[in-house]
Design a protein around this motif. Structure first.
Motif, PDB file in Angstrom:
ATOM      1  N   VAL A 126       0.869  -1.172   0.000  1.00 44.47           N
ATOM      2  CA  VAL A 126       0.000   0.000   0.000  1.00 44.47           C
ATOM      3  C   VAL A 126       0.912   1.230   0.000  1.00 44.47           C
ATOM      4  O   VAL A 126       2.043   1.169   0.504  1.00 44.47           O
ATOM      5  N   ALA A 127       0.415   2.311  -0.567  1.00 47.20           N
ATOM      6  CA  ALA A 127       1.204   3.536  -0.679  1.00 47.20           C
ATOM      7  C   ALA A 127       0.521   4.654   0.096  1.00 47.20           C
ATOM      8  O   ALA A 127      -0.711   4.788   0.064  1.00 47.20           O
ATOM      9  N   ALA A 128       1.322   5.463   0.775  1.00 43.44           N
ATOM     10  CA  ALA A 128       0.793   6.597   1.517  1.00 43.44           C
ATOM     11  C   ALA A 128       0.228   7.637   0.554  1.00 43.44           C
ATOM     12  O   ALA A 128       0.706   7.793  -0.574  1.00 43.44           O
ATOM     13  N   VAL A 129      -0.804   8.331   1.009  1.00 44.91           N
ATOM     14  CA  VAL A 129      -1.398   9.438   0.260  1.00 44.91           C
ATOM     15  C   VAL A 129      -0.884  10.740   0.850  1.00 44.91           C
ATOM     16  O   VAL A 129      -0.962  10.959   2.059  1.00 44.91           O
ATOM     17  N   GLU A 130      -0.347  11.584   0.009  1.00 45.53           N
ATOM     18  CA  GLU A 130       0.145  12.874   0.482  1.00 45.53           C
ATOM     19  C   GLU A 130      -1.039  13.784   0.815  1.00 45.53           C
ATOM     20  O   GLU A 130      -1.987  13.897   0.037  1.00 45.53           O
ATOM     21  N   THR A 131      -0.984  14.404   1.972  1.00 43.39           N
ATOM     22  CA  THR A 131      -2.044  15.305   2.401  1.00 43.39           C
ATOM     23  C   THR A 131      -1.466  16.364   3.324  1.00 43.39           C
ATOM     24  O   THR A 131      -0.483  16.105   4.023  1.00 43.39           O
ATOM     25  N   ALA A 132      -2.109  17.520   3.314  1.00 44.61           N
ATOM     26  CA  ALA A 132      -1.675  18.587   4.213  1.00 44.61           C
ATOM     27  C   ALA A 132      -2.315  18.465   5.586  1.00 44.61           C
ATOM     28  O   ALA A 132      -1.962  19.188   6.508  1.00 44.61           O
ATOM     29  N   ALA A 133      -3.260  17.531   5.718  1.00 49.39           N
ATOM     30  CA  ALA A 133      -3.978  17.396   6.984  1.00 49.39           C
ATOM     31  C   ALA A 133      -3.060  16.864   8.088  1.00 49.39           C
ATOM     32  O   ALA A 133      -2.060  16.179   7.820  1.00 49.39           O
ATOM     33  N   ASP A 134      -3.406  17.189   9.324  1.00 54.30           N
ATOM     34  CA  ASP A 134      -2.657  16.717  10.496  1.00 54.30           C
ATOM     35  C   ASP A 134      -3.187  15.333  10.863  1.00 54.30           C
ATOM     36  O   ASP A 134      -4.111  15.197  11.664  1.00 54.30           O
ATOM     37  N   VAL A 135      -2.598  14.305  10.245  1.00 51.85           N
ATOM     38  CA  VAL A 135      -3.091  12.935  10.389  1.00 51.85           C
ATOM     39  C   VAL A 135      -1.926  11.973  10.572  1.00 51.85           C
ATOM     40  O   VAL A 135      -0.757  12.348  10.452  1.00 51.85           O
ATOM     41  N   PHE A 136      -2.258  10.698  10.825  1.00 51.86           N
ATOM     42  CA  PHE A 136      -1.235   9.657  10.919  1.00 51.86           C
ATOM     43  C   PHE A 136      -0.558   9.483   9.566  1.00 51.86           C
ATOM     44  O   PHE A 136      -1.226   9.451   8.523  1.00 51.86           O
ATOM     45  N   ARG A 137       0.766   9.368   9.585  1.00 53.47           N
ATOM     46  CA  ARG A 137       1.529   9.264   8.341  1.00 53.47           C
ATOM     47  C   ARG A 137       2.021   7.834   8.123  1.00 53.47           C
ATOM     48  O   ARG A 137       2.783   7.295   8.930  1.00 53.47           O
ATOM     49  N   PHE A 138       1.589   7.233   7.037  1.00 55.33           N
ATOM     50  CA  PHE A 138       2.105   5.930   6.634  1.00 55.33           C
ATOM     51  C   PHE A 138       3.442   6.096   5.919  1.00 55.33           C
ATOM     52  O   PHE A 138       3.728   7.166   5.372  1.00 55.33           O
ATOM     53  N   PRO A 139       4.253   5.052   5.888  1.00 56.79           N
ATOM     54  CA  PRO A 139       5.459   5.103   5.051  1.00 56.79           C
ATOM     55  C   PRO A 139       5.070   5.295   3.590  1.00 56.79           C
ATOM     56  O   PRO A 139       3.934   5.011   3.188  1.00 56.79           O
ATOM     57  N   ARG A 140       6.007   5.738   2.801  1.00 52.38           N
ATOM     58  CA  ARG A 140       5.732   5.926   1.365  1.00 52.38           C
ATOM     59  C   ARG A 140       5.152   4.644   0.766  1.00 52.38           C
ATOM     60  O   ARG A 140       4.223   4.689  -0.050  1.00 52.38           O
ATOM     61  N   GLU A 141       5.701   3.508   1.161  1.00 55.87           N
ATOM     62  CA  GLU A 141       5.144   2.215   0.741  1.00 55.87           C
ATOM     63  C   GLU A 141       5.367   1.211   1.853  1.00 55.87           C
ATOM     64  O   GLU A 141       6.405   1.218   2.512  1.00 55.87           O
ATOM     65  N   ALA A 142       4.386   0.350   2.077  1.00 53.93           N
ATOM     66  CA  ALA A 142       4.500  -0.707   3.081  1.00 53.93           C
ATOM     67  C   ALA A 142       3.820  -1.961   2.545  1.00 53.93           C
ATOM     68  O   ALA A 142       2.732  -1.881   1.957  1.00 53.93           O
ATOM     69  N   THR A 143       4.457  -3.099   2.728  1.00 55.95           N
ATOM     70  CA  THR A 143       3.872  -4.369   2.317  1.00 55.95           C
ATOM     71  C   THR A 143       3.095  -4.942   3.499  1.00 55.95           C
ATOM     72  O   THR A 143       3.656  -5.138   4.580  1.00 55.95           O
ATOM     73  N   VAL A 144       1.812  -5.193   3.268  1.00 53.75           N
ATOM     74  CA  VAL A 144       0.911  -5.561   4.359  1.00 53.75           C
ATOM     75  C   VAL A 144       0.039  -6.744   3.942  1.00 53.75           C
ATOM     76  O   VAL A 144      -0.051  -7.080   2.761  1.00 53.75           O
ATOM     77  N   PHE A 145      -0.618  -7.338   4.925  1.00 53.98           N
ATOM     78  CA  PHE A 145      -1.438  -8.533   4.692  1.00 53.98           C
ATOM     79  C   PHE A 145      -2.885  -8.115   4.426  1.00 53.98           C
ATOM     80  O   PHE A 145      -3.467  -7.337   5.189  1.00 53.98           O
TER      81      PHE A 145
END
Length: 230
Positions: A114-133
């Motif tokens: 999964v890939a992070a979505v760029e946003t200006a909001a003050d939210v939880f930040r995912f890595p640019r890409e993470a391999t998940v189940f």
């Protein structure tokens, strides 16, 4: 911290979240809908974790507890209580807040990025890409006011945040080798040919490092939603 886990089937538990909660001295209680649909008074609860399951949020005729569960989720979010929804749990948050849940174009089963979505909001930040189940066939529209956090080639809405401490995850960051084994054994019939469906052998051959990375990310997410207000 008092934690309430909403568990829909015996074979989908909280996985790596158990160790994270234990390490912080959390008092963890369960509503196991397959045993009893009783829901608690939300007062005093610090975190609600809504887990996955093979049913749909629309299956209220077969599972009449879905309607009060959605009302409970809506109420705890209104109160500002931290909520994490995993797979079905994320779909329940979306449905509880009025968003549509429907079949995804493709089923996703196995380990995919999964890939992070760029946003200006003050939210939880995912890595640019993470391999998940993954293990899902449905998806959701974002509920009103939600911020999209992550997406993938197979599913646009993979994660979202609602308010300061409500997060829905279409995928499973809590997965351990033991929890993966349980869902594989109970849902083996879902493993068919598809562009985003791994074979059982591929899933079982996933290295320990993938589990560790996903579990660390889940720990970061739990720390984020339970952080002190301020």
């Amino acid at each position: 911290m008092r934690v309430r886990v909403l568990q829909h089937v015996p074979f989908e538990g909280i996985g790596s979240m158990a160790a994270w909660l234990s390490g912080r001295g959390a008092e963890v209680q369960y509503t196991r809908f397959f045993e009893s649909p009783e829901l608690p008074d939300p007062r005093g609860i610090g975190l609600v974790i809504a887990m996955g399951g093979p049913m749909s949020v629309k299956d209220e005729a077969q599972h009449p507890w879905l309607r009060p569960e959605k009302a409970f989720i809506r109420e705890v979010l209104r109160r500002g209580i931290a909520v994490v929804g995993v797979c079905l749990g994320a779909q329940l948050i979306a449905s509880a807040l009025g968003a549509k849940v429907y079949p995804n174009a493709e089923k996703e089963i196995g380990w995919f990025p999964v890939a992070a979505v760029e946003t200006a909001a003050d939210v939880f930040r995912f890595p640019r890409e993470a391999t998940v189940f993954h293990w899902h066939g449905e998806t959701f529209d974002l509920p009103p006011g939600a911020v999209r956090l992550a997406g993938s080639a197979g599913c646009r809405n993979q994660a979202f945040q609602i308010g300061k401490n409500g997060i829905g995850l279409q995928f499973h960051l809590e997965t351990t080798p033991e929890s993966a084994d349980r869902i594989i054994r109970h849902c083996r019939g879902d493993i068919v040919s598809g562009p985003y469906i791994q074979t059982e052998a591929a899933m079982r051959g996933t290295p320990a490092s993938a589990y560790h990375a996903a579990n660390r990310l889940m720990g970061d997410l739990l720390s984020y939603v339970t952080r002190p207000a301020g």
